[in-house]
Write a protein that holds these residues in place. Structure first.
Motif, short mmCIF file in Angstrom:
data_model
loop_
_atom_site.label_atom_id
_atom_site.label_comp_id
_atom_site.label_asym_id
_atom_site.label_seq_id
_atom_site.Cartn_x
_atom_site.Cartn_y
_atom_site.Cartn_z
N PRO A 41 0.82 -1.23 0.00
CA PRO A 41 0.00 0.00 0.00
C PRO A 41 0.85 1.27 0.00
O PRO A 41 0.53 2.25 -0.67
CB PRO A 41 -0.80 -0.10 1.31
CG PRO A 41 -0.80 -1.55 1.66
CD PRO A 41 0.45 -2.14 1.09
N THR A 44 2.66 1.66 -3.47
CA THR A 44 1.70 2.03 -4.51
C THR A 44 1.47 3.55 -4.52
O THR A 44 1.27 4.14 -5.58
CB THR A 44 0.35 1.32 -4.25
OG1 THR A 44 0.63 -0.06 -4.06
CG2 THR A 44 -0.62 1.49 -5.37
N GLN A 45 1.50 4.17 -3.35
CA GLN A 45 1.30 5.62 -3.29
C GLN A 45 2.59 6.38 -3.59
O GLN A 45 2.55 7.45 -4.19
CB GLN A 45 0.78 6.04 -1.90
CG GLN A 45 -0.53 5.39 -1.51
CD GLN A 45 -1.64 5.62 -2.52
OE1 GLN A 45 -1.68 6.65 -3.22
NE2 GLN A 45 -2.54 4.65 -2.64
N LYS A 298 -2.06 14.38 -6.42
CA LYS A 298 -0.88 13.86 -5.71
C LYS A 298 -0.87 14.19 -4.23
O LYS A 298 -0.17 13.55 -3.46
CB LYS A 298 0.40 14.31 -6.41
CG LYS A 298 0.62 13.54 -7.69
CD LYS A 298 1.94 13.81 -8.33
CE LYS A 298 2.09 12.91 -9.57
NZ LYS A 298 3.20 13.34 -10.41
N HIS A 300 -3.34 13.54 -2.51
CA HIS A 300 -3.97 12.31 -1.98
C HIS A 300 -2.98 11.15 -1.94
O HIS A 300 -2.97 10.38 -0.99
CB HIS A 300 -5.21 11.96 -2.82
CG HIS A 300 -6.32 12.95 -2.63
ND1 HIS A 300 -7.12 12.96 -1.53
CD2 HIS A 300 -6.72 14.00 -3.39
CE1 HIS A 300 -8.00 13.95 -1.62
NE2 HIS A 300 -7.76 14.61 -2.74
N ASN A 301 -2.14 11.04 -2.98
CA ASN A 301 -1.11 9.99 -2.92
C ASN A 301 -0.24 10.19 -1.68
O ASN A 301 0.09 9.23 -0.97
CB ASN A 301 -0.20 10.03 -4.16
CG ASN A 301 -0.91 9.61 -5.42
OD1 ASN A 301 -1.02 10.39 -6.36
ND2 ASN A 301 -1.42 8.40 -5.44
N LYS A 304 -2.17 9.40 1.51
CA LYS A 304 -2.33 7.93 1.60
C LYS A 304 -1.00 7.27 1.96
O LYS A 304 -0.97 6.24 2.64
CB LYS A 304 -2.87 7.38 0.28
CG LYS A 304 -4.36 7.66 0.11
CD LYS A 304 -4.87 7.11 -1.20
CE LYS A 304 -6.38 7.31 -1.28
NZ LYS A 304 -6.86 7.48 -2.65
N ALA A 305 0.08 7.84 1.49
CA ALA A 305 1.40 7.29 1.84
C ALA A 305 1.65 7.47 3.35
O ALA A 305 2.13 6.56 4.02
CB ALA A 305 2.49 7.97 1.03
N ASP A 337 -8.39 4.36 3.60
CA ASP A 337 -6.97 4.39 3.21
C ASP A 337 -6.40 5.80 3.27
O ASP A 337 -5.31 6.07 2.81
CB ASP A 337 -6.80 3.81 1.80
CG ASP A 337 -7.61 4.58 0.77
OD1 ASP A 337 -8.47 5.41 1.16
OD2 ASP A 337 -7.38 4.36 -0.44
N GLU A 338 -7.18 6.74 3.84
CA GLU A 338 -6.67 8.12 3.91
C GLU A 338 -7.03 8.70 5.29
O GLU A 338 -6.37 8.36 6.27
CB GLU A 338 -7.23 8.93 2.74
CG GLU A 338 -6.39 10.15 2.40
CD GLU A 338 -6.68 10.75 1.04
OE1 GLU A 338 -7.29 10.11 0.16
OE2 GLU A 338 -6.29 11.93 0.84
#
Ligand code: OTU
Length: 633
Positions: A41, A44-45, A298, A300-301, A304-305, A337-338
């Motif tokens: 996970p 992926t981010q 990004k 959000h990426n 999420k990371a 996931d966030e």
């Protein structure tokens, strides 16, 4: 490219390179287990953000070594109740407090635990309490060291003791994670100013031409501080990105070293024993030229990371989003996931809008579009907080009901800052934009709802209306799905405090009007039921108690109901056979219903949980001025 395959390959390499010699065998196996689950996970981010970076592997290794070291560290005792879905419970009631305004420091705040318990609060957000510049530090939102508690508040040990005391009493601790910016006194910023290229790359430093290019598309958040989003640094002859105050430098997440460094700071925050991290100003964390640099994909990426890191290191901790932006964008930060939790700025603003207009169509149409969020997440519903109120609804939604967004915001600003004749509100403008004429509004719940002006006028009817407004807003806020969050002093009916105008470090920031140091007399006024303060305190305590005693307030099933008057607002919550109907009248006139409420409650008589009376629904034909009912079948 097969991300999963690449992730496995990378994980294998990194694991081989880590120093795990200080982990006991059990720690080691649970650590390996955790990263095996959590790596993909995260990868992926990170891949869309840093996949092109030649040194990504090095940064990942640093990060995972930090996770390994963290896994051996001790934290204050956890809260006993360990339901991972705790945020769905009707027992939850939060409060946001400044350590030195509700107490003097962290040690004396421990003495306030009985007050929280008595109030029924089990979620305490401590406003930023880390080392920050002397004088103006934006209320602590300019952090100079995430690992050190501000000396005037105490020590790291005090904070851990407080966490333990809260946990022992079943109270969760919420801390800020201010990850969009640091103060200009943070060691990274200091090194950057001393010319260290490594740390200059931690921030957005550029020449005036480039800064101007960004300024073309970027919104001004604090236009009264300065125009544009940059601050000139004469020593470096460079401009640094400062979305907020000039001493708050935005971090450059295009640099993977910044991501890793900030995760390490996050782990230190968690060591203090917090249960929730409030992600401050998260809409601004990713920037791209010729865009608005807010809410970019990004961002959000990146968030999420961070969340994937949290899931590896401390899965019991959750994120709360502080996105005070367009409602569609607010909702995008919410997800398992966030961010598990999110402020609900839309409902907040529209409750105030409905109070001013005495009408609810905009509240309905906005909530219809935006209130529903994923099952494993929850709103943090609030009426006031330490910040301003911004009128953030979707102009397309308001347009559909014939409301011009721009004009209506002007009206609301005038209404709430006393420039509109006949207004009950005693608010103060914040950050007026000289170009657009836009501004936001500050003030305490009681002052904005009319208590202050009613007390001044000596008019009993006005005071009665003002108190009803306080009840109305709380009656909705405490019965919506989500966690209701009080703001310090609002539970005591505290009025605006203008003393900030005497303080050169505060006078230009009108948010201080609602950040009063609470005194013994504020607490004792609230004990005297003959005062407006006492009446407000009693009604809020009563609502908290009812909410916590009735499981219906945990019901998932929620539906807005359309009533026969634009002054009314109502919704139903259902659990099994039981139903709760919240119904409110936003006008100062009685409103007649066009039929019995039994059609919503599916019964002939109901109990009003706010008065404890059983009502024959056929007899309930009028909703009284500014009244609210909690009817249960
Ligand atoms: C947050 O708010 C904090 O809540 C503020 O107290 C801070 O000053 C600020 O960040 C900087 O750390 O501009 O007026 O969503 O509305 O993030 C409040 C956009 C703010 C902003 C919000 C910000």
């Amino acid at each position: 490219m097969n991300i999963s395959f690449e992730a496995q390959k990378t994980l294998k390499r990194i694991t081989d390179e880590l120093d795990l010699s200080h982990l006991k065998p059990k720690q080691k196996s649970s650590f390996i287990n955790g990263i095996e689950q959590g790596f993909e996970p995260l990868f992926t981010q990170l891949f869309p953000l840093y996949g092109e970076r030649y040194d990504l592997h090095f940064h990942l290794r640093t990060l995972f070594q930090a996770f390994a070291d963290f896994s051996t560290k001790r934290r204050p005792a956890k809260i006993k109740e360990n339901d991972p879905n705790w945020f769905k419970s009707n027992k939850n009631v939060g409060i946001a407090v400044y350590v030195d305004q509700i107490a003097d420091d962290l040690q004396s705040l421990i003495d306030k635990v009985p007050y929280f318990k008595e109030l029924g609060v089990n979620y305490v957000h401590l406003m930023p309490l880390y080392l920050a510049p002397e004088g103006n530090s934006d209320g602590g939102y300019a952090i100079s060291d995430y690992r050190t508690v501000a000396p005037n508040l105490g020590t790291n040990k005090d904070l851990k003791e407080l966490a333990a005391a809260l946990h022992k009493n079943g109270i969760r601790m919420v801390l800020d994670f201010v990850f969009n910016h640091t103060s200009d006194e943070h060691k990274w910023a200091v090194e950057a100013q001393n010319g260290d290229q490594t740390y200059q790359d931690y921030y957005y430093l550029m020449n005036g031409h480039e800064a101007n290019e960004y300024n073309q598309t970027v919104r001004e958040i604090f236009p009264q501080i300065r125009r544009g989003s940059f601050t000139y640094l004469p020593k470096l002859d460079q401009h640094v990105w400062t979305t907020f105050n000039s001493f708050q430098w935005d971090l450059n997440y295009k640099n993977p070293a910044v991501f890793v460094a900030v995760v390490e700071e996050m782990l230190h925050l968690i060591l203090n024993g917090c249960d929730v991290l409030r992600l401050d100003a998260l809409a601004f964390v990713w920037k791209e030229k010729w865009t608005v640099c807010e809410n970019l994909p990004k961002a959000h990426n990146l968030i999420k990371a961070f969340k994937a890191c949290l899931d590896i290191a401390a899965p019991e901790v959750v994120f709360k989003s502080e996105a005070i932006v367009h409602p569609d964008e607010v909702n995008k930060y919410i997800g398992s996931d966030e961010c598990t939790l999110s402020y609900n700025p839309l409902t907040m603003a529209l409750l105030w809008e409905s109070l001013a207009t005495r009408k609810t169509p905009l509240l309905y149409s906005s909530m219809e579009r935006s209130f529903s969020i994923p099952q494993d997440t929850a709103w943090i519903n609030y009426i006031r907080c330490h910040d301003d109120i911004g009128w953030l609804w979707d102009d397309e939604v308001s347009g559909r009901i014939g409301v011009d967004g721009f004009d209506h915001r002007l009206f609301l600003n005038q209404f709430y800052t006393g420039k509109f004749e006949g207004s009950f509100a005693a608010g103060v403008p914040f950050q007026e934009n000289p170009t657009t004429g836009d501004c936001r509004v500050c003030g305490t719940l009681a002052s904005l709802a009319g208590v202050e002006s009613a007390v001044e006028s000596g008019n009993d009817l006005l005071l009665d209306h003002a108190l009803q407004r306080v009840k109305l807003l709380n009656g909705i806020n405490f019965s919506l799905p989500g966690i209701p969050l009080l703001y310090q002093g609002d539970d005591l009916g505290v009025l605006n405090d203008s003393s900030y105008l005497q303080d050169p470090n505060k006078k230009d920031d009108s948010r201080w009007v609602q950040r009063k140091k609470l005194t013994a007399s504020d607490f004792s006024a609230a004990e005297d039921e003959t005062t407006p303060q006492g009446k407000i305190a009693k009604l809020i305590r009563g609502m908290i108690q009812v909410r916590q005693e009735n499981l219906i307030f945990a019901a998932e099933d929620f539906e807005l109901i359309h009533l026969n008057s634009e002054h009314l607002f109502g919704f139903i919550r259902k659990s099994g056979d039981q139903r709760l109907l919240t119904i409110a009248n936003f006008s100062e006139h009685p409103i007649f219903l066009d039929g019995p409420l039994s059609r919503y409650l599916h019964c002939e008589q109901a109990k009003d949980l706010l008065t404890n009376q059983v009502i024959h629904l056929n007899d309930l034909t009028v909703i009284e001025p500014l009244n609210v009912h909690w009817l249960v079948s």
